[in-house]
Design an enzyme around this catalytic site. Structure first.
Site, short mmCIF file in Angstrom:
data_model
loop_
_atom_site.label_atom_id
_atom_site.label_comp_id
_atom_site.label_asym_id
_atom_site.label_seq_id
_atom_site.Cartn_x
_atom_site.Cartn_y
_atom_site.Cartn_z
N SER A 152 32.96 45.17 47.64
CA SER A 152 33.51 45.74 48.88
C SER A 152 32.36 46.48 49.56
O SER A 152 31.39 46.87 48.90
CB SER A 152 34.63 46.73 48.52
OG SER A 152 34.78 47.71 49.53
N TYR A 186 37.78 53.82 43.92
CA TYR A 186 37.59 52.43 44.41
C TYR A 186 36.11 52.16 44.67
O TYR A 186 35.56 51.15 44.21
CB TYR A 186 38.40 52.25 45.69
CG TYR A 186 38.31 50.86 46.28
CD1 TYR A 186 39.10 49.82 45.80
CD2 TYR A 186 37.44 50.58 47.35
CE1 TYR A 186 39.03 48.54 46.33
CE2 TYR A 186 37.37 49.31 47.90
CZ TYR A 186 38.16 48.29 47.39
OH TYR A 186 38.08 47.03 47.93
N1 LIG Z 1 41.24 43.13 52.21
C1 LIG Z 1 40.07 43.72 52.40
O1 LIG Z 1 39.75 44.19 53.51
C2 LIG Z 1 39.07 43.82 51.26
C3 LIG Z 1 37.82 44.36 51.55
C4 LIG Z 1 36.89 44.46 50.53
C5 LIG Z 1 37.21 44.02 49.26
N2 LIG Z 1 38.43 43.49 49.01
C6 LIG Z 1 38.70 43.06 47.63
O2 LIG Z 1 39.26 41.76 47.64
C7 LIG Z 1 40.14 41.62 46.53
C8 LIG Z 1 41.50 41.13 47.03
O3 LIG Z 1 42.02 42.08 47.93
P1 LIG Z 1 43.24 41.79 48.92
O4 LIG Z 1 42.95 42.51 50.16
O5 LIG Z 1 43.56 40.35 48.94
O6 LIG Z 1 44.36 42.63 48.16
P2 LIG Z 1 45.85 42.24 47.76
O7 LIG Z 1 46.47 43.53 47.33
O8 LIG Z 1 46.50 41.45 48.83
O9 LIG Z 1 45.63 41.29 46.51
C9 LIG Z 1 45.28 41.78 45.26
C10 LIG Z 1 46.10 41.03 44.23
O10 LIG Z 1 45.70 41.49 42.94
C11 LIG Z 1 46.87 41.63 42.16
N3 LIG Z 1 46.63 42.59 41.09
C12 LIG Z 1 46.62 43.95 41.18
N4 LIG Z 1 46.41 44.47 39.97
C13 LIG Z 1 46.29 43.44 39.11
C14 LIG Z 1 46.08 43.37 37.72
N5 LIG Z 1 45.96 44.48 36.97
N6 LIG Z 1 46.01 42.15 37.13
C15 LIG Z 1 46.17 41.02 37.88
N7 LIG Z 1 46.40 41.04 39.21
C16 LIG Z 1 46.45 42.24 39.81
C17 LIG Z 1 47.94 42.10 43.13
O11 LIG Z 1 49.24 41.87 42.64
C18 LIG Z 1 47.60 41.29 44.37
O12 LIG Z 1 48.30 40.07 44.42
C19 LIG Z 1 40.21 42.99 45.87
O13 LIG Z 1 39.31 43.01 44.76
C20 LIG Z 1 39.73 43.94 46.95
O14 LIG Z 1 39.14 45.11 46.43
C21 LIG Z 1 39.39 43.39 49.98
#
Ligand SMILES: NC(=O)c1ccc[n+]([C@@H]2O[C@H](COP(=O)([O-])OP(=O)(O)OC[C@H]3O[C@@H](n4cnc5c(N)ncnc54)[C@H](O)[C@@H]3O)[C@@H](O)[C@H]2O)c1
Length: 300
Positions: free
Chosen positions: A177, A190
């Protein structure tokens, strides 16, 4: 249709599409590349029941890979599998918590039994919230975020990498991130977990390079996975060099590239997919936790 351009300082600028009503987040403008080497490969995507992970799982299935869909939500994991199967793809659900080693072990056993050794592991599962100011943070909050975001990566890599090594190699993609290098307010746990992921990515690349396993990370910018309203979308978009927030599918091309042999001389790297966000200084208008919302001195 109205002319979407505007004059500023005598220069003609294209009005951002999200302001003209012509921008549709679901639309992709270009045709999609094919990565034939991914056909029939075993791909594990964690946290693929929603958001970025779901988009990645669908796109790898479209590339004819065999996709193992993990999520802590069994319903969401099966939901993704159902979508893939409906469109003719190959997938199984491997629900489980990536921070619990016994569950991770079972997940990978199921994958290897059904599809053979993992060729590509995408460590996408992560906890993004809740935000807590440091003075409000608890040990449980800290531990849970580090456990899921960082230890989860470690456990899944351990479960996949030996089989990859015996099979002649593989590709691991971790999910970082912007917080790994530029902090968010009230995201101490985070941001620490994501900084750890980038350091882990480099260190693991050194340990696994001799086994032909490449380890890289993707660094998404501001990606709308929760269905932002149009006002938020516009407000946030204006502070991003490409003048729009990202969509989950913006990550799929870079993920395919890192998974495929097309990136065969890349390891230990972090690929930014952020519309240019980290290339600029952050503007105060995008701050989502202004100091005015911090706990009052008398309350801490
Ligand atoms: N959306 C953004 O702007 C953004 C930016 C930077 C990084 N990210 C990273 O991208 C990745 C996905 O993020 P997203 O925005 O799609 O989030 P999201 O919350 O939509 O998806 C995350 C998924 O992970 C699952 N999850 C949570 N804890 C878990 C566990 N212990 N075991 C298995 N599954 C688990 C959740 O149920 C969810 O379906 C994350 O690692 C997040 O940190 C997202």
């Amino acid at each position: 249709m109205a002319d979407p351009s505007r004059l500023i300082l005598g220069l003609r600028f294209q009005k951002p599409l999200h302001r003209t009503g012509q921008y549709s987040p679901q639309k992709r403008k270009t045709s999609m590349a094919t990565y034939d080497d991914l056909e029939n490969k075993t791909i594990v995507v964690t946290g693929a029941g929603s958001g970025i992970g779901r988009s990645l799982a669908l796109r790898f299935a479209q590339a004819k890979a065999k996709v193992a869909v993990n999520d802590i939500s069994e319903e969401d994991a099966f939901g993704t599998v159902q979508i893939i199967k409906k469109s003719g793809g190959t997938a199984i659900a491997i629900p489980g918590d990536v921070s619990v080693s016994s569950q991770v072990h079972q997940m990978f056993q199921a994958v290897h039994k059904k599809y053979g050794p993992t060729n590509v592991l995408i460590n996408n599962a992560g906890l993004v919230s809740p935000m807590l100011h440091f003075f409000e943070a608890t040990e449980d909050w800290w531990r849970r975020i580090i456990d899921v975001n960082l230890t989860g990566h470690f456990l899944c890599c351990q479960a996949a990498a030996k089989a990859m090594a015996r099979n002649g190699g593989g590709s691991i993609i971790n999910m970082s991130s912007g917080g790994a290098t530029q902090a968010h307010r009230s995201f101490t746990a985070y941001d620490a977990s994501k900084g750890g992921i980038e350091a882990f990515t480099r260190a693991l690349a050194l340990d696994l390079g001799p086994y032909s396993i490449r380890v890289n990370a993707l660094m998404p910018g501001s990606i709308d996975t929760s269905g932002m309203n149009s006002e938020d979308r516009m407000h946030r978009g204006e502070n991003i060099p490409l003048v729009r927030v990202g969509e989950s599918h913006d990550l799929t091309g870079p993920a395919l590239f890192l998974a495929s042999d097309e990136s065969s001389y890349m390891t230990g790297d972090v690929l930014k997919v952020d519309g240019g966000m980290l290339a600029q200084q952050r503007s105060a208008t995008v701050d989502i936790m202004p100091p005015a919302g911090f706990p009052k001195l008398e309350n801490i």
